[in-house]
Design a protein around this motif. Structure first.
Motif, mmCIF file in Angstrom:
data_model
loop_
_atom_site.group_PDB
_atom_site.id
_atom_site.type_symbol
_atom_site.label_atom_id
_atom_site.label_comp_id
_atom_site.label_asym_id
_atom_site.label_seq_id
_atom_site.Cartn_x
_atom_site.Cartn_y
_atom_site.Cartn_z
ATOM 1 N N GLY A 1 33.517 40.662 48.770
ATOM 2 C CA GLY A 1 34.769 40.927 49.489
ATOM 3 C C GLY A 1 35.099 39.783 50.441
ATOM 4 N N ILE B 1 49.180 46.839 35.245
ATOM 5 C CA ILE B 1 50.095 45.707 35.478
ATOM 6 C C ILE B 1 51.567 46.149 35.494
ATOM 7 C CG2 ILE B 1 48.488 43.879 34.924
ATOM 8 C CD1 ILE B 1 49.611 43.794 32.044
ATOM 9 N N PHE C 1 43.163 51.143 54.325
ATOM 10 C CA PHE C 1 41.807 51.699 54.403
ATOM 11 C C PHE C 1 40.848 50.631 53.908
ATOM 12 C CE2 PHE C 1 42.953 56.016 55.438
ATOM 13 C CZ PHE C 1 44.300 56.040 55.091
ATOM 14 N N ARG D 1 43.187 35.615 48.233
ATOM 15 C CA ARG D 1 43.118 35.297 46.817
ATOM 16 C C ARG D 1 42.681 33.855 46.645
ATOM 17 N NH1 ARG D 1 42.708 39.027 43.045
ATOM 18 N NH2 ARG D 1 44.388 39.165 41.526
ATOM 19 N N GLY E 1 41.841 43.514 49.214
ATOM 20 C CA GLY E 1 41.487 42.312 48.460
ATOM 21 C C GLY E 1 42.770 41.670 47.962
ATOM 22 N N GLY F 1 45.179 44.535 47.083
ATOM 23 C CA GLY F 1 45.486 45.318 48.288
ATOM 24 C C GLY F 1 46.408 44.574 49.243
ATOM 25 N N VAL G 1 44.555 51.551 40.627
ATOM 26 C CA VAL G 1 44.717 50.291 39.897
ATOM 27 C C VAL G 1 43.381 49.551 39.810
ATOM 28 C CG1 VAL G 1 47.202 49.946 40.173
ATOM 29 C CG2 VAL G 1 45.660 49.147 41.963
HETATM 30 P P1 NAP Z 1 39.237 41.905 45.090
HETATM 31 O O1 NAP Z 1 40.133 40.842 45.620
HETATM 32 O O2 NAP Z 1 37.798 41.626 44.880
HETATM 33 O O3 NAP Z 1 39.416 43.172 46.078
HETATM 34 C C1 NAP Z 1 38.691 44.345 45.930
HETATM 35 C C2 NAP Z 1 38.542 45.014 47.294
HETATM 36 O O4 NAP Z 1 37.873 46.260 47.097
HETATM 37 C C3 NAP Z 1 37.643 44.263 48.261
HETATM 38 O O5 NAP Z 1 38.314 43.269 48.971
HETATM 39 C C4 NAP Z 1 37.171 45.375 49.181
HETATM 40 O O6 NAP Z 1 38.164 45.671 50.161
HETATM 41 C C5 NAP Z 1 37.101 46.564 48.248
HETATM 42 N N1 NAP Z 1 35.709 46.799 47.821
HETATM 43 C C6 NAP Z 1 34.923 45.971 47.105
HETATM 44 N N2 NAP Z 1 33.720 46.530 46.897
HETATM 45 C C7 NAP Z 1 33.771 47.741 47.457
HETATM 46 C C8 NAP Z 1 32.855 48.824 47.564
HETATM 47 N N3 NAP Z 1 31.604 48.740 47.038
HETATM 48 N N4 NAP Z 1 33.243 49.948 48.208
HETATM 49 C C9 NAP Z 1 34.474 50.020 48.735
HETATM 50 N N5 NAP Z 1 35.381 49.029 48.692
HETATM 51 C C10 NAP Z 1 35.018 47.916 48.055
HETATM 52 O O7 NAP Z 1 39.770 42.435 43.687
HETATM 53 P P2 NAP Z 1 41.276 42.436 43.092
HETATM 54 O O8 NAP Z 1 41.482 41.201 42.311
HETATM 55 O O9 NAP Z 1 42.223 42.835 44.151
HETATM 56 O O10 NAP Z 1 41.131 43.611 42.008
HETATM 57 C C11 NAP Z 1 40.823 44.936 42.415
HETATM 58 C C12 NAP Z 1 40.540 45.788 41.208
HETATM 59 O O11 NAP Z 1 41.742 45.982 40.481
HETATM 60 C C13 NAP Z 1 39.545 45.170 40.211
HETATM 61 O O12 NAP Z 1 38.726 46.200 39.681
HETATM 62 C C14 NAP Z 1 40.460 44.613 39.133
HETATM 63 O O13 NAP Z 1 39.845 44.493 37.876
HETATM 64 C C15 NAP Z 1 41.526 45.674 39.103
HETATM 65 N N6 NAP Z 1 42.810 45.251 38.494
HETATM 66 C C16 NAP Z 1 43.503 46.182 37.823
HETATM 67 C C17 NAP Z 1 44.732 45.884 37.301
HETATM 68 C C18 NAP Z 1 45.542 46.934 36.621
HETATM 69 O O14 NAP Z 1 46.421 46.612 35.846
HETATM 70 N N7 NAP Z 1 45.295 48.195 36.910
HETATM 71 C C19 NAP Z 1 45.243 44.591 37.446
HETATM 72 C C20 NAP Z 1 44.512 43.657 38.162
HETATM 73 C C21 NAP Z 1 43.290 43.995 38.699
HETATM 74 P P3 NAP Z 1 37.770 46.029 51.696
HETATM 75 O O15 NAP Z 1 36.939 44.869 52.155
HETATM 76 O O16 NAP Z 1 39.086 46.133 52.363
HETATM 77 O O17 NAP Z 1 37.038 47.323 51.674
#
Ligand code: NAP
Ligand code: ZN
Ligand code: ZN
Length: 370
Positions: free
Chosen positions: A349, A309, A220, A354, A200, A203, A283
């Motif tokens: 997804g 972050i 993956f 973005r 996403g 990723g 993350v």
């Molecule tokens: P995003 O663009 O929606 O990407 C998430 C990806 O997860 C999707 O593209 C999909 O990838 C996979 N996915 C979604 N649902 C799934 C499921 N049920 N089973 C398996 N894979 C699934 O989100 P993002 O903005 O990158 O954010 C990702 C996460 O990181 C969120 O929870 C967000 O809140 C968190 N985050 C954390 C921090 C931190 O500081 N730790 C900062 C920012 C965001 P595939 O299609 O490739 O499977």
């Protein structure tokens, strides 16, 4: 401090200015136009006209209160780039007309051991998030980048590399730093096999950054439609995570795994990919707990970690790294009026990779759903 309603008179009374924003009043309500207050710049403040704002999955988690901590009204957005429109008289890093960026934090205590080490995200008093944190100046919650403008202390404002496309730079402010920081902390580099789980927003940045750091990157994904894209983004190999045969190929083989999945998934399947002393850093922040089996960690002395972050100096370092390596996000530009539809697509997804809001659209008269 008493919270003051965002009316023109109320704003004046607290030395603030009312501006247009897009946000929500409740977890179940769609985002819509509303007014918020921005403080008038103080001596160390930079006022920024927001040109573009990325759409992070955390915006959606927060708007819908999936982490059970949202105070409404909520104006999300923490991947902000724009132009400086005014500065306080003690500001030294920015002048009117400069490009500037704001990420996930707008303040911290600046005195605790972590703030002093440049780890403001782990401030002992809690960092001030760009949205949904107590606003030290106005007494409300902070409001994020789905708005016309923002006022931030220059210590929390970043410089944008001039060679990068501005709209595609916005996602670096969260997706970029959130992946850069753990990749660096766990010393990802040449000779290492690194797994990225979930292609996403986060990723796809992890793939680009880990490749630039010199690692072999294996993606993956649950989405067959992303296999070719993953390779184009730089992945050396791509595994469809639902295919057990393909997963077995990497059992015990990876030095490091970055898990950026936003929803429930089996973390054990990825811990089992780690070699001896390998680490998996989470993350992604799903709403529900992720069960971890003892025997996913005990064999091979594996570590399971998290990362949030990155600090301000590290965010600037990441921006400069991306400038040097010509790394930006792959974006789909939307108008603010399309944000509710974009959230639905994010849940499926269905974004490559973005959404970035063209904030000029907030100035449009007609803010009905496009
Ligand atoms: P995003 O663009 O929606 O990407 C998430 C990806 O997860 C999707 O593209 C999909 O990838 C996979 N996915 C979604 N649902 C799934 C499921 N049920 N089973 C398996 N894979 C699934 O989100 P993002 O903005 O990158 O954010 C990702 C996460 O990181 C969120 O929870 C967000 O809140 C968190 N985050 C954390 C921090 C931190 O500081 N730790 C900062 C920012 C965001 P595939 O299609 O490739 O499977
Ligand atoms: Zn984010
Ligand atoms: Zn602190």
């Amino acid at each position: 401090m008493e919270a003051v309603k965002a009316t023109a008179e109320g704003a004046k009374a607290i030395n603030a200015t009312q501006v247009k924003a897009f946000g929500t009043e409740a977890a179940e309500a769609p985002l819509q136009e509303l007014n918020i207050n921005r403080r008038n710049p103080k001596p160390h403040d930079v006022a920024i006209e927001i040109l573009y704002c990325g759409v992070c999955h955390s915006d959606l988690h927060t708007a819908r209160n999936e982490w059970h901590s949202t105070i409404y009204p909520c104006v999300p957005g923490h991947e902000i780039v724009g132009k400086v429109v005014s500065v306080g008289n003690h500001v030294s890093k920015f002048k009117v007309g400069d490009l500037a960026a704001v990420g996930c934090m707008v303040d911290s205590c600046r005195e605790c051991q972590y703030c002093k080490e440049g780890l403001e995200q782990y401030c002992e008093e809690g960092n001030t998030g760009t949205y949904n944190s107590p606003d030290k100046h106005l007494g409300t919650q902070t409001h994020g980048g789905y708005s016309e403008s923002i006022v931030v202390d220059e210590a929390f404002v970043l410089r944008v590399p001039e060679n990068l496309d501005l709209a595609a730079t916005a996602p670096l402010l969260c997706a970029g730093i959130t992946t850069y920081s753990p990749l660096k902390h766990w010393h990802v580099g040449p000779g290492q096999k690194v797994g990225v789980v979930g292609l996403g927003g986060l990723g796809h940045m992890a793939v680009k950054i880990a490749k630039a750091m010199g690692a072999d990157v294996i993606v993956f994904t649950t989405s067959p439609s992303k296999v070719e894209d993953a390779k184009r983004l730089g992945a050396d190999d791509v595994v469809l995570s639902k295919d057990e045969e393909q997963m077995r190929r990497y059992a015990g083989k990876l030095h490091f795994v970055l898990d950026a999945v936003s929803a429930q998934h089996d973390i054990n399947a990825y811990l089992n990919l780690l070699r001896v002393d390998g680490s998996l850093a989470l993350v992604g922040a799903p709403e529900q707990p992720l069960p971890v089996a003892a025997f996913s960690l005990i064999p091979y002395r594996r570590s399971f970690a998290g990362s949030m972050i990155g600090g301000i100096a590290e965010t600037q370092e990441m921006l400069d790294f991306c400038g040097k390596h010509n790394i930006v996000s792959d974006i789909e530009m939307i108008n603010i009026q399309q944000i509710n539809e974009a959230y639905e697509r994010l849940l499926k997804g269905d974004v490559k990779y973005r959404f970035v809001i063209d904030m000029a659209s907030l100035k449009n008269e007609d803010t009905k759903q496009a």
